[in-house]
Motif scaffolding. Structure first.
Motif, PDB file in Angstrom:
ATOM      1  N   MET A   1       0.773  -1.122   0.041  1.00 21.75           N
ATOM      2  CA  MET A   1      -0.130   0.180  -0.010  1.00 21.75           C
ATOM      3  C   MET A   1       0.940   1.087  -0.113  1.00 21.75           C
ATOM      4  SD  MET A   1      -3.016   0.999   2.623  1.00 21.75           S
ATOM      5  CE  MET A   1      -1.791   1.440   4.124  1.00 21.75           C
ATOM      6  N   SER A   2       0.414   2.278  -0.869  1.00 24.50           N
ATOM      7  CA  SER A   2       1.348   3.373  -0.848  1.00 24.50           C
ATOM      8  C   SER A   2       1.156   4.373   0.515  1.00 24.50           C
ATOM      9  CB  SER A   2       0.819   4.369  -1.950  1.00 24.50           C
ATOM     10  OG  SER A   2       0.825   3.445  -3.209  1.00 24.50           O
ATOM     11  N   LEU A   3       2.220   5.301   0.736  1.00 23.78           N
ATOM     12  CA  LEU A   3       2.100   5.852   1.899  1.00 23.78           C
ATOM     13  C   LEU A   3       1.228   7.227   1.522  1.00 23.78           C
ATOM     14  CD1 LEU A   3       3.388   6.587   4.708  1.00 23.78           C
ATOM     15  CD2 LEU A   3       5.206   7.564   3.670  1.00 23.78           C
ATOM     16  N   LEU A   4       1.355   7.648   0.551  1.00 24.90           N
ATOM     17  CA  LEU A   4       0.909   8.971   0.214  1.00 24.90           C
ATOM     18  C   LEU A   4       0.300   8.872  -1.241  1.00 24.90           C
ATOM     19  CD1 LEU A   4       0.158  11.968   0.727  1.00 24.90           C
ATOM     20  CD2 LEU A   4       2.247  12.717  -0.111  1.00 24.90           C
ATOM     21  N   SER A   5      -1.041   8.908  -1.247  1.00 23.07           N
ATOM     22  CA  SER A   5      -1.545   9.027  -2.712  1.00 23.07           C
ATOM     23  C   SER A   5      -2.502  10.162  -3.106  1.00 23.07           C
ATOM     24  CB  SER A   5      -2.587   7.864  -2.893  1.00 23.07           C
ATOM     25  OG  SER A   5      -1.649   6.767  -2.649  1.00 23.07           O
ATOM     26  N   ALA A   6      -2.594  10.541  -4.195  1.00 25.54           N
ATOM     27  CA  ALA A   6      -3.395  11.536  -4.584  1.00 25.54           C
ATOM     28  C   ALA A   6      -4.373  11.121  -5.680  1.00 25.54           C
ATOM     29  CB  ALA A   6      -2.775  12.747  -5.197  1.00 25.54           C
ATOM     30  N   ARG A   7      -5.597  11.385  -5.498  1.00 28.99           N
ATOM     31  CA  ARG A   7      -6.691  10.893  -6.610  1.00 28.99           C
ATOM     32  C   ARG A   7      -7.193  12.065  -7.044  1.00 28.99           C
ATOM     33  NH1 ARG A   7      -3.743   7.335  -6.657  1.00 28.99           N
ATOM     34  NH2 ARG A   7      -3.890   5.423  -5.844  1.00 28.99           N
ATOM     35  N   HIS A   8      -7.198  12.285  -8.538  1.00 29.36           N
ATOM     36  CA  HIS A   8      -7.927  13.135  -9.485  1.00 29.36           C
ATOM     37  C   HIS A   8      -8.147  14.313  -8.757  1.00 29.36           C
ATOM     38  CE1 HIS A   8      -9.298   9.424 -11.027  1.00 29.36           C
ATOM     39  NE2 HIS A   8      -9.948   9.010  -9.973  1.00 29.36           N
ATOM     40  N   ILE A   9      -6.927  15.060  -8.460  1.00 30.63           N
ATOM     41  CA  ILE A   9      -6.647  16.286  -7.746  1.00 30.63           C
ATOM     42  C   ILE A   9      -7.033  17.377  -8.977  1.00 30.63           C
ATOM     43  CG2 ILE A   9      -5.105  18.043  -6.617  1.00 30.63           C
ATOM     44  CD1 ILE A   9      -6.133  15.795  -4.887  1.00 30.63           C
ATOM     45  N   CYS A  10      -7.765  18.320  -8.812  1.00 31.53           N
ATOM     46  CA  CYS A  10      -8.037  19.446  -9.585  1.00 31.53           C
ATOM     47  C   CYS A  10      -8.126  20.657  -8.842  1.00 31.53           C
ATOM     48  CB  CYS A  10      -9.363  19.343 -10.488  1.00 31.53           C
ATOM     49  SG  CYS A  10      -9.531  17.856 -11.508  1.00 31.53           S
ATOM     50  N   LYS A  11      -7.430  21.807  -9.359  1.00 29.18           N
ATOM     51  CA  LYS A  11      -7.649  22.851  -8.739  1.00 29.18           C
ATOM     52  C   LYS A  11      -7.999  24.194  -9.827  1.00 29.18           C
ATOM     53  CE  LYS A  11      -7.238  26.086  -5.347  1.00 29.18           C
ATOM     54  NZ  LYS A  11      -8.190  26.436  -4.320  1.00 29.18           N
ATOM     55  N   ALA A  56       1.584  20.907  -4.908  1.00 28.74           N
ATOM     56  CA  ALA A  56       2.301  20.727  -3.703  1.00 28.74           C
ATOM     57  C   ALA A  56       1.351  21.362  -2.760  1.00 28.74           C
ATOM     58  CB  ALA A  56       3.651  21.254  -3.628  1.00 28.74           C
ATOM     59  N   ARG A  57       0.697  22.756  -2.914  1.00 26.45           N
ATOM     60  CA  ARG A  57      -0.184  23.300  -1.974  1.00 26.45           C
ATOM     61  C   ARG A  57      -1.302  22.257  -1.871  1.00 26.45           C
ATOM     62  NH1 ARG A  57       1.620  27.779  -5.207  1.00 26.45           N
ATOM     63  NH2 ARG A  57      -0.405  27.748  -6.221  1.00 26.45           N
ATOM     64  N   GLN A  58      -1.591  21.721  -2.627  1.00 27.28           N
ATOM     65  CA  GLN A  58      -2.848  20.991  -2.340  1.00 27.28           C
ATOM     66  C   GLN A  58      -2.595  19.696  -1.489  1.00 27.28           C
ATOM     67  OE1 GLN A  58      -5.468  22.585  -4.036  1.00 27.28           O
ATOM     68  NE2 GLN A  58      -3.611  23.777  -4.590  1.00 27.28           N
ATOM     69  N   ILE A  59      -1.562  19.178  -1.624  1.00 26.40           N
ATOM     70  CA  ILE A  59      -0.936  17.913  -0.972  1.00 26.40           C
ATOM     71  C   ILE A  59      -0.953  18.176   0.364  1.00 26.40           C
ATOM     72  CG2 ILE A  59       0.768  16.088  -0.507  1.00 26.40           C
ATOM     73  CD1 ILE A  59      -1.085  16.049  -3.248  1.00 26.40           C
ATOM     74  N   ILE A  60      -0.130  19.178   0.573  1.00 29.74           N
ATOM     75  CA  ILE A  60       0.234  19.851   2.123  1.00 29.74           C
ATOM     76  C   ILE A  60      -0.855  20.556   3.005  1.00 29.74           C
ATOM     77  CG2 ILE A  60       1.321  21.911   1.804  1.00 29.74           C
ATOM     78  CD1 ILE A  60       3.760  21.044   3.456  1.00 29.74           C
ATOM     79  N   GLY A  61      -2.064  20.927   2.124  1.00 30.39           N
ATOM     80  CA  GLY A  61      -2.925  21.634   2.722  1.00 30.39           C
ATOM     81  C   GLY A  61      -3.054  22.902   3.036  1.00 30.39           C
ATOM     82  N   ILE A  62      -2.185  23.788   2.328  1.00 24.77           N
ATOM     83  CA  ILE A  62      -2.095  25.217   2.066  1.00 24.77           C
ATOM     84  C   ILE A  62      -3.564  25.449   1.349  1.00 24.77           C
ATOM     85  CG2 ILE A  62      -0.791  26.995   1.416  1.00 24.77           C
ATOM     86  CD1 ILE A  62       1.670  25.721   1.655  1.00 24.77           C
ATOM     87  N   GLU A  63      -3.699  24.897   0.389  1.00 29.42           N
ATOM     88  CA  GLU A  63      -5.002  25.215  -0.501  1.00 29.42           C
ATOM     89  C   GLU A  63      -6.296  23.956  -0.382  1.00 29.42           C
ATOM     90  OE1 GLU A  63      -3.249  28.543  -3.506  1.00 29.42           O
ATOM     91  OE2 GLU A  63      -3.736  26.342  -4.060  1.00 29.42           O
ATOM     92  N   LYS A  64      -7.269  24.275  -0.591  1.00 31.47           N
ATOM     93  CA  LYS A  64      -8.029  23.011  -0.869  1.00 31.47           C
ATOM     94  C   LYS A  64      -8.420  22.825  -2.176  1.00 31.47           C
ATOM     95  CE  LYS A  64     -12.751  21.588   0.579  1.00 31.47           C
ATOM     96  NZ  LYS A  64     -14.067  21.999   1.306  1.00 31.47           N
ATOM     97  N   PRO A  65      -8.300  21.216  -2.662  1.00 36.93           N
ATOM     98  CA  PRO A  65      -8.510  21.105  -4.047  1.00 36.93           C
ATOM     99  C   PRO A  65      -9.920  21.580  -4.318  1.00 36.93           C
ATOM    100  CG  PRO A  65      -7.358  19.550  -2.891  1.00 36.93           C
ATOM    101  CD  PRO A  65      -7.603  20.405  -1.701  1.00 36.93           C
ATOM    102  N   THR A  66     -10.180  21.948  -5.517  1.00 34.60           N
ATOM    103  CA  THR A  66     -11.482  22.107  -6.154  1.00 34.60           C
ATOM    104  C   THR A  66     -12.172  20.621  -6.173  1.00 34.60           C
ATOM    105  OG1 THR A  66     -10.803  23.864  -7.641  1.00 34.60           O
ATOM    106  CG2 THR A  66     -12.899  23.078  -8.269  1.00 34.60           C
ATOM    107  N   PHE A  67     -11.269  19.777  -6.512  1.00 33.43           N
ATOM    108  CA  PHE A  67     -11.612  18.313  -6.564  1.00 33.43           C
ATOM    109  C   PHE A  67     -10.791  17.469  -6.388  1.00 33.43           C
ATOM    110  CE2 PHE A  67     -12.941  14.486  -8.848  1.00 33.43           C
ATOM    111  CZ  PHE A  67     -14.266  14.078  -8.452  1.00 33.43           C
ATOM    112  N   GLY A  68     -11.319  16.109  -5.850  1.00 31.31           N
ATOM    113  CA  GLY A  68     -10.064  15.106  -5.507  1.00 31.31           C
ATOM    114  C   GLY A  68     -10.003  14.940  -4.184  1.00 31.31           C
ATOM    115  N   GLU A  69      -9.025  13.870  -3.729  1.00 30.32           N
ATOM    116  CA  GLU A  69      -8.532  13.535  -2.548  1.00 30.32           C
ATOM    117  C   GLU A  69      -7.097  13.337  -2.148  1.00 30.32           C
ATOM    118  OE1 GLU A  69     -11.260  10.386  -1.345  1.00 30.32           O
ATOM    119  OE2 GLU A  69     -10.450   9.181  -2.419  1.00 30.32           O
TER     120      GLU A  69
END
Length: 317
Positions: A1-11, A56-69
């Motif tokens: 299992m991956s440690l960190l994953s991004a799924r369909h991130i859009c901003k 990077a800003r979406q992953i670390i939480g500085i900004e909220k993605p428009t879509f994705g997780e």
């Protein structure tokens, strides 16, 4: 299992159009997905404006993605959750491009590092000071350096301080956003060696953002190539560096002196906009040597192969 994953991130960012009295939006990143394994390095490459730092800003939480997780250790990170924010802050840390701008010029280094521990741990005052001294030694600085201000250090020393701040909570993931670009070439090698030593010692996973392919070749396990907010090619270091298939990746190699001889036919791409080209086509169609009519009418899908390699190109398909 991956440690960190991004799924369909859009901003997307809103654009106010005062001329026509209506709002519009700009898609900075589109449908970005990746997996980062423990102790590994995923490099994100691309020219300025390709969306690397935005991601990077979406992953670390500085900004909220428009879509994705974003998923960490199997748990989805909710942007508004206080528990998730604390877990993200402790386990996912960031090293910024300019170390001087990321440090408080009015605070001693020891104070800056202690503040991270004071907020995020239950250590006593004595334990915090010991932790700061040990962390500074870990990155090649002296314990007495904690009493100095940022302006009293060289660029390489400031980046070591920034690295110390990133690792002081012993995170599992570090996002390094162009950590070497503001340094002299001789200092870059020292910092790169330090990052590799810390990764081996602490089993840290790196999300390494860079435009320097030479650096990427030395530190990365996998490479994700981005252009205009989209993934155009994704694969292991061997797949990308031995035989890049996407025209944009080939152009990147052709613009780097070390790799130019292998890709000299892509050295001078045509940057002129092709007539009749529409935005719904391939994101690289305007600059592509192999652009055909169907490239202008619909975007290619990011096709995954059995070995994990992915590419978004009709020619490669």
């Amino acid at each position: 299992m991956s440690l960190l994953s991004a799924r369909h991130i859009c901003k997307s960012y809103p654009i106010k159009n005062y001329q026509f009295a209506k709002d519009d939006s700009f898609d900075a990143i589109k449908n970005i997905s990746f997996d980062l394994e423990a102790g590994k390095t995923l490099a994100i490459v691309g020219e300025s404006g390709s969306g690397k730092s935005t991601l990077a800003r979406q992953i670390i939480g500085i900004e909220k993605p428009t879509f994705g997780e974003v998923i960490f250790n199997g748990e989805r990170l909710h942007f508004s959750s206080i528990k998730n924010k604390k877990m993200r802050f402790k386990n996912i840390r960031m090293i910024f491009q300019n170390p001087y701008e990321s440090l408080n010029p009015q605070a001693r280094i020891g104070t800056t590092l202690e503040e991270v521990l004071r907020i995020n741990t239950n250590l006593s005052n004595k334990q915090r000071k010991e932790k700061v001294a040990n962390t500074l030694s870990r990155v090649g600085l002296l314990p007495e350096h904690q009493h100095r201000y940022p302006h009293m250090f060289s660029g390489g020393q400031r980046q070591r301080i920034a690295i110390a701040r990133a690792i002081i909570l012993e995170p599992q993931v570090i996002i390094a956003d162009e950590p070497l670009s503001a340094l002299d070439v001789s200092i870059q090698a020292q910092i790169l060696n330090l990052l590799q030593e810390l990764q081996e010692e602490m089993q840290i996973s790196y999300l390494f953002i860079s435009h320097d392919l030479n650096v990427v070749e030395h530190i990365a396990d996998e490479v994700m190539v981005m252009y205009r907010g989209e993934i155009v090619e994704y694969g292991s270091i061997e797949q990308i560096f031995d035989q890049p298939k996407h025209p944009y990746t080939q152009t990147l190699f052709a613009s780097t002196p070390m790799y130019r001889k292998r890709f000299k036919e892509f050295e001078k791409p045509d940057f002129k906009t092709k007539k009749g080209l529409k935005e719904q086509g391939c994101c690289f169609a305007q600059r592509c040597h192999f652009c055909e009519p169907h490239c202008q009418s619909k975007p290619p899908q990011l096709i995954a192969q059995e070995d994990g390699y992915k590419i978004a190109c009709f020619k490669a398909e």
